[in-house]
Design an enzyme around this catalytic site. Sequence first.
Site, PDB file in Angstrom:
ATOM      1  N   TYR A  78       0.871  -1.186   0.000  1.00  0.00           N
ATOM      2  CA  TYR A  78       0.000   0.000   0.000  1.00  0.00           C
ATOM      3  C   TYR A  78       0.893   1.215   0.000  1.00  0.00           C
ATOM      4  CZ  TYR A  78       1.659  -0.402   4.708  1.00  0.00           C
ATOM      5  OH  TYR A  78       2.499  -0.526   5.781  1.00  0.00           O
ATOM      6  N   THR A 135       5.521   2.838  11.814  1.00  0.00           N
ATOM      7  CA  THR A 135       6.003   1.887  12.818  1.00  0.00           C
ATOM      8  C   THR A 135       7.496   1.568  12.681  1.00  0.00           C
ATOM      9  OG1 THR A 135       5.351   0.000  11.461  1.00  0.00           O
ATOM     10  CG2 THR A 135       3.747   0.779  13.085  1.00  0.00           C
ATOM     11  N   ASP A 136       8.074   1.862  11.512  1.00  0.00           N
ATOM     12  CA  ASP A 136       9.470   1.457  11.287  1.00  0.00           C
ATOM     13  C   ASP A 136      10.447   2.076  12.290  1.00  0.00           C
ATOM     14  OD1 ASP A 136       8.448   0.098   9.162  1.00  0.00           O
ATOM     15  OD2 ASP A 136       9.613   1.126   7.615  1.00  0.00           O
ATOM     16  N   LYS A 150      10.172  -2.862  17.171  1.00  0.00           N
ATOM     17  CA  LYS A 150       9.404  -3.580  16.152  1.00  0.00           C
ATOM     18  C   LYS A 150      10.139  -4.883  15.840  1.00  0.00           C
ATOM     19  CE  LYS A 150       7.318  -2.891  11.591  1.00  0.00           C
ATOM     20  NZ  LYS A 150       7.092  -1.960  10.473  1.00  0.00           N
ATOM     21  N   GLU A 199      33.955  -9.723  25.822  1.00  0.00           N
ATOM     22  CA  GLU A 199      34.372 -10.125  24.472  1.00  0.00           C
ATOM     23  C   GLU A 199      35.540  -9.280  23.959  1.00  0.00           C
ATOM     24  OE1 GLU A 199      33.661 -12.465  22.391  1.00  0.00           O
ATOM     25  OE2 GLU A 199      31.904 -13.442  23.278  1.00  0.00           O
TER      26      GLU A 199
HETATM   27  N1  ASP Z   1       7.136   2.225   6.369  1.00  0.00           N
HETATM   28  C1  ASP Z   1       6.040   2.560   7.221  1.00  0.00           C
HETATM   29  C2  ASP Z   1       6.515   3.645   8.167  1.00  0.00           C
HETATM   30  O1  ASP Z   1       7.251   3.381   9.073  1.00  0.00           O
HETATM   31  C3  ASP Z   1       5.573   1.372   7.945  1.00  0.00           C
HETATM   32  C4  ASP Z   1       4.505   1.583   8.966  1.00  0.00           C
HETATM   33  O2  ASP Z   1       4.107   2.651   9.309  1.00  0.00           O
HETATM   34  O3  ASP Z   1       4.021   0.554   9.496  1.00  0.00           O
HETATM   35  O4  ASP Z   1       6.162   4.762   7.983  1.00  0.00           O
END
Ligand code: ASP
Length: 373
Positions: free
Chosen positions: A71, A137-138, A210, A330
């Site tokens: 989308y 969400t990214d 995420k 490490e």
């Molecule tokens: N690419 C989108 C963003 O981070 C994905 C999302 O919103 O889920 O803006």
Amino acid sequence: MKHFARVTTLAAALLSASLITGTAHAQLAPAAQPAAAATAPAEARKANIVIIGTGGTIAGAGASATNTAAYQSAVVPVDKIIASVPEISKVANVKGEQIFQIGSESFNNERLLKLAKRVSELLKQPDVDGIVITHGTDTIEETAYFLNLTLKSDKPVVVVGSMRPGTALGADGALNLYDAVLVASNPASKGKGTLAVLNDEIHTGRDVTKSNTFKTETFRSPFGPLGYVVEGRTLFYRLPARPHTLQTQWDIDKIDKLPEVAVVYAYGNANPAAVEAAVKSGAKAIIYAATGNGSVGDYMVEPLKAARAKGVHIVRASRTGSGVVVRNAEQPDDKYDWIVTDDQLPQKARILMALALTQTNDTKALQQVFWKY
Ligand code: ASP
């Protein structure tokens, strides 16, 4: 903010009228509340919430209802998103404000600062009770952590997004937004730092990340969410342990620029040229997203030491997604004058390191910051 004032007066008038006529809702009487009511949204006055739109999938639209993962994001204006969830007006007086219309992958330091400064400005207004930010969400976890560390207010700030556009079957944005407004409106959310509300869960901005590319159940915190939103009720079960907002050493009103911090990702046969490029481009620090417990390949140690010799800080993080990177285990961090992230993910370590570098260049002080926040 005149609009808020009017609605509040109207709400107060309706409330007093209902009390006079004896029609007050049972929820207004504290004694009638169940045990968890301390965190329920039963308030005499509706909260005034500003919803700041930045884009993302929550503002996305697909060609058909079956496009759940393909989308266009960041196309629907925030006022239209708000209007599509009329239930919101029953729980709060909301006002939309469009600051960006972008996919969150396009956030950079300038945009992050602009957003945070605007949030700070709004939080100072006495007629604003809380802020909701619609966000892709990214990188929502980076913005949430930044706000969590830099806002000087105990008013609720909630970031929200969605994994599916509003046009999709099983779209999650409407409920997420409704829940976010509920959480932002609830006095129980005060003083808990920046929160992320998605998929019925409330997470602290410090920990949320995420973890899946397309599922609605993608946000997780390694130590679990702070709470849930269920049937319109905001339920908290934990508190953020690390300092945030009023307790931190940063104030967004005093930060106008962030230093460049690069993330270099480790993998088998990694190319040291990535380290050299980061140094050349002017990075003040490199977050090394190392394998396992921050382990560094033998062919990568010298390039990282050379970067440190040029004044660039090296922060060992882990690409595993959770867990503590142990100092001097490490790698001999004391000897190399390197830093470890504690448990912070590379992308969030970048935020913390950039903020820390606005105040100090001392390795010991920078290390303390990672252990503190
Ligand atoms: N690419 C989108 C963003 O981070 C994905 C999302 O919103 O889920 O803006």
